[in-house]
Design an enzyme around this catalytic site. Structure first.
Site, mmCIF file in Angstrom:
data_model
loop_
_atom_site.group_PDB
_atom_site.id
_atom_site.type_symbol
_atom_site.label_atom_id
_atom_site.label_comp_id
_atom_site.label_asym_id
_atom_site.label_seq_id
_atom_site.Cartn_x
_atom_site.Cartn_y
_atom_site.Cartn_z
ATOM 1 C CG ASP A 174 -2.131 -0.940 0.995
ATOM 2 O OD1 ASP A 174 -2.445 -1.255 -0.173
ATOM 3 O OD2 ASP A 174 -2.746 -1.349 1.989
ATOM 4 C CE1 TYR B 187 -9.280 -4.211 6.097
ATOM 5 C CE2 TYR B 187 -8.791 -5.068 3.923
ATOM 6 C CZ TYR B 187 -9.207 -5.273 5.212
ATOM 7 O OH TYR B 187 -9.554 -6.509 5.621
HETATM 8 CU CU LIG Z 1 -8.255 -7.489 6.322
#
Ligand SMILES: [Cu+2]
Ligand SMILES: *[C@@H]1O[C@H](CO)[C@@H](O)[C@H](O)[C@H]1NC(C)=O
Ligand SMILES: *[C@@H]1O[C@H](CO)[C@@H](O)[C@H](O)[C@H]1NC(C)=O
Ligand SMILES: *[C@@H]1O[C@H](CO)[C@@H](O)[C@H](O)[C@H]1NC(C)=O
Ligand SMILES: *[C@@H]1O[C@H](CO)[C@@H](O)[C@H](O)[C@H]1NC(C)=O
Length: 690
Positions: free
Chosen positions: A329, A417
């Protein structure tokens, strides 16, 4: 992660360029400096090709020795330290690395230049991901696939999914070669904001980002798109009626005001002082954290620099559409660009102070990450220390000190997320790092509507009809340049060892009926090989410390800080020869210790996107450099194996993991012993006795 699909540039600083004077050598580049960096790169004959896109622009911080001497000199005698940027820009199919001096922003100059010739690419820019999103609707085979599924092309959006590296020549990394990525798609539309729950399963595009063209296409399998019903999470869509529990509203009352003082980006609170920086790749950076020692009457160094270096998230489904899902990320996308404004009163309590971040967009222009950081004193009702003594006849002694802490918080919404990163400073001298996971799972569309239909391994949990939440890991790697009372430190592993009572005092035994006990074996790491530790239930060292061998307490213990891992200590279970594992080979061990090297910042390597693992933390460590009595860096990976459950749908309740850096023979005694109990402030309506 599933990346953001649309270009959302929240606040652009263009036109609102700040003219405030430089305050600290570790301050992030200002808007004026970023603009100067851009003009120097654009004007440089070393980067002749057009267009130029800026993939990384960050502070090339002055040498550590210079920063430390700056900090220790009085404000009048402070040397002028150079202000420099490190830049990775793409032009003409090449990754250019430049150092740009912006000490005088009116006369910026390129101090060094190189073209990257190894494997890997810099992170994607928001702008090129947005441009790529425009490709599939204009690509006839894709339009045909969408129609075949009975969908409307205008309702389908696609995102850039880093495709990793699965062997083969790194030749395409050379100049002129394509920078390829994969794209996968979802059904958008008014029915739900949760497009992640509605994947167009089976369709994968390959896109050349440098040429901005579709170069590969596959429509392998058709699965029903899961229904929009029940997937939204917005208050206006889930109710009314609202059926969940109701909690009474609450506030934090600080009758004597805030105890936090912020000067520029330097935060002073209780016994702590530290600098809060910001970086497009790392998001929040904590620097030069020092703690005041009341007994010694001095301020003492603890942490020169700490930040989240990488988040590696491999998925556990080997199928064609999923095998390459193994995101980095920070390296692939950047955490700073995904640090969106915090919501007052919800993300941070009412007494929070907000700070901004700043970074360069693809055009090199400054972009403000407004309210990306909040700083607040936490009154959680916890106890710092206490004792009640009922053993003295005629007396009942109770001494309690409440635990009030200072939290520096950033939320990174890495596509689907949401990671909340807390740096929590405690008056007892410890720094606690908390990672809280929330947001939306990556979901796979399937034909299954009930678990009794599943015969083979579904590689996840059936969360709703036609919806599988795929198994995956989160490995959050921290760069922690601890300087315990000075830069020269050693790494100590204390291992708890079960012992048999020999009955012989010469071997540690005693002539008593006890058969066994445990003791501690202390080992000082010599080289990097000794600095690699896997923490798990099957033994291994119990306590891991950074000590300063040249600084001892009055009774002779070496002053130190120790790593206290929390519960989230998963390490990678992938095979060593598996490609995602080769790229993130450091994820097999939670702890690595390396000698300080200014260039070793990113655990997954400077060029993480499509990296091959030749430049990562594990590769650096293979040099096996000396780490004893050196300036050393601790790398800690907080890990979670994520088995999705139905409660994680449509948006998951927060799950947290943490670790703590705790003083260990650092102070002569409990540093809070000479604190006063709190005054009995007159809190309105805050006391209740039944
Ligand atoms: Cu997760
Ligand atoms: C900064 O650069 C400008 C333009 O070259 C020059 O006029 C000025 O004197 C410089 N300032 C300093 C402090 O060197
Ligand atoms: C497709 O979407 C467009 C734009 O929202 C709309 O005008 C059109 O009616 C839709 N077509 C179908 C078949 O739903
Ligand atoms: C557990 O730790 C030990 C010792 O550090 C190591 O040898 C072993 O490989 C680890 N096990 C796993 C599953 O990582
Ligand atoms: C709060 O305190 C005030 C003053 O003592 C009182 O008038 C009020 O009823 C209290 N409110 C509650 C909710 O207890």
């Amino acid at each position: 992660m599933i990346p953001p699909l649309l270009a959302v540039l929240l606040v652009t600083a263009a036109g609102t360029v700040s003219c405030s004077p430089r305050r600290h050598p570790l301050d992030p580049l200002s808007a004026v400096e970023l603009t100067a960096v851009r003009s120097a790169v654009v004007a440089s004959p070393l980067v002749p090709d057009r267009p130029i896109s800026f993939h990384y622009v960050g502070l090339d911080e002055p040498d550590k020795a210079d920063v430390l001497s700056y900090a220790s000199s009085s404000s009048r005698r402070r040397p002028v330290l150079p202000r420099r940027a490190f830049v990775v820009a793409r032009a003409g199919g090449r990754s250019h690395e430049l150092r740009v001096d912006v000490t005088n922003t009116s006369a910026p100059s390129v101090a060094s230049h190189a073209v990257h010739r190894g494997a890997g690419f810099p992170r994607f820019t928001t702008e090129e991901m947005a441009a790529a999103a425009g490709l599939p609707p204009r690509y006839p085979p894709f339009v045909e696939s969408v129609r075949r599924r009975g969908l409307n092309v205008s309702d389908v959006g696609c995102g850039v999914f880093s495709m990793g590296w699965f062997g083969g020549e790194a030749g395409h990394h050379q100049a002129g070669g394509g920078r390829l990525t994969k794209m996968q798609c979802f059904v958008f539309g008014a029915a739900t904001a949760n497009f992640y729950a509605r994947p167009v399963e089976g369709v994968t595009l390959v896109v050349d980002l440098d040429r901005m063209a579709v170069v590969g296409y596959r429509d392998r399998v058709v699965h029903p798109v899961p229904e929009a019903e029940g997937t939204d999470y917005r208050a206006a869509k889930v109710g009314p009626p609202f059926t969940g529990p109701v909690t009474a509203p609450g506030v934090v009352v600080q009758p004597e005001g805030s105890g936090v003082k912020i000067d520029g980006r330097v935060v002073r609170w209780a016994n702590w002082e530290f600098h809060v920086g910001f970086d497009v790749r790392a998001s929040t950076v904590i620097s030069m954290a020092s703690v005041y020692d009341g007994d010694a009457g001095t301020r003492r160094q603890v942490l020169y620099r700490g930040f989240v270096s990488e988040i590696f998230v491999p998925y556990m489904d080997p199928e064609e559409e999923w095998y390459f899902h193994g995101f980095m990320d920070a390296g692939d996308y950047g955490l700073g660009v995904s640090a969106f404004p915090l919501q007052p009163g919800a993300d941070c309590p009412a007494n929070a102070i907000y700070m901004d971040g700043l970074y360069a967009n693809a055009d090199g222009q400054p972009v403000k990450a407004e309210n990306a950081i909040c700083v607040f004193e936490r009154y959680a009702g916890d106890v710092a220390w206490r004792h009640t003594e009922a053993g003295i006849p005629g007396q009942l002694i109770t001494e309690v000190r409440p635990d009030v802490t200072l939290v520096v918080r950033t939320v990174v919404s890495a596509g689907n997320y949401d990671y909340t990163f807390d740096w929590e400073f405690k008056t007892a001298g410890s720094i606690k790092c908390v990672v809280s996971l929330s947001g939306i799972l990556e979901m796979k569309a399937t034909s299954y509507t009930h678990v009794n239909q599943i015969k083979e391994d579904a590689h996840g949990t059936l969360l709703a009809a036609n919806t599988v939440g795929v198994y995956h890991d989160h490995f959050v790697t921290y760069h922690l340049d601890l300087d315990v009372d000075g830069t020269e430190n050693s790494f100590v592993k204390n291992t708890i060892t079960p012992m048999r009572n020999t009955g012989d005092p010469a071997t540690g035994g005693a002539d008593t009926p006890r058969r066994s006990y445990w003791t501690v074996r202390r080992e000082v790491a010599e080289t990097e090989a000794d600095g690699q530790v896997n923490i798990n239930s099957s033994g291994g060292p119990a306590d891991l410390l950074f000590v300063n061998p040249s600084k001892k307490t009055s009774v002779g213990n070496e002053v130190g800080y120790r790593l206290v891992p929390g519960g989230a200590t998963a390490s990678s279970l992938l095979a060593d020869d598996d490609y995602p594992q080769r790229r993130a080979s450091y994820s097999k061990k939670q702890v690595w210790v390396t000698p300080y090297d200014k260039s070793e910042k990113w655990a997954s390597g400077l060029y993480a996107e499509q990296s091959t693992g030749d430049d990562n933390l594990a590769a650096w460590s293979r040099r096996n450099r000396r780490i004893k009595e050196e300036d050393i860096v601790l790398w800690y990976t907080l890990g979670v194996h994520h088995l999705p459950y139905q409660e994680d749908f449509p948006v998951m309740p927060t799950v947290s993991g943490a670790f703590e850096l705790r003083p260990s023979n650092f102070f002569e005694r409990n540093p809070l012993i000479r604190t006063k109990p709190p005054s009995n402030a007159n809190f309105p309506n805050c006391s209740c006795h039944i």
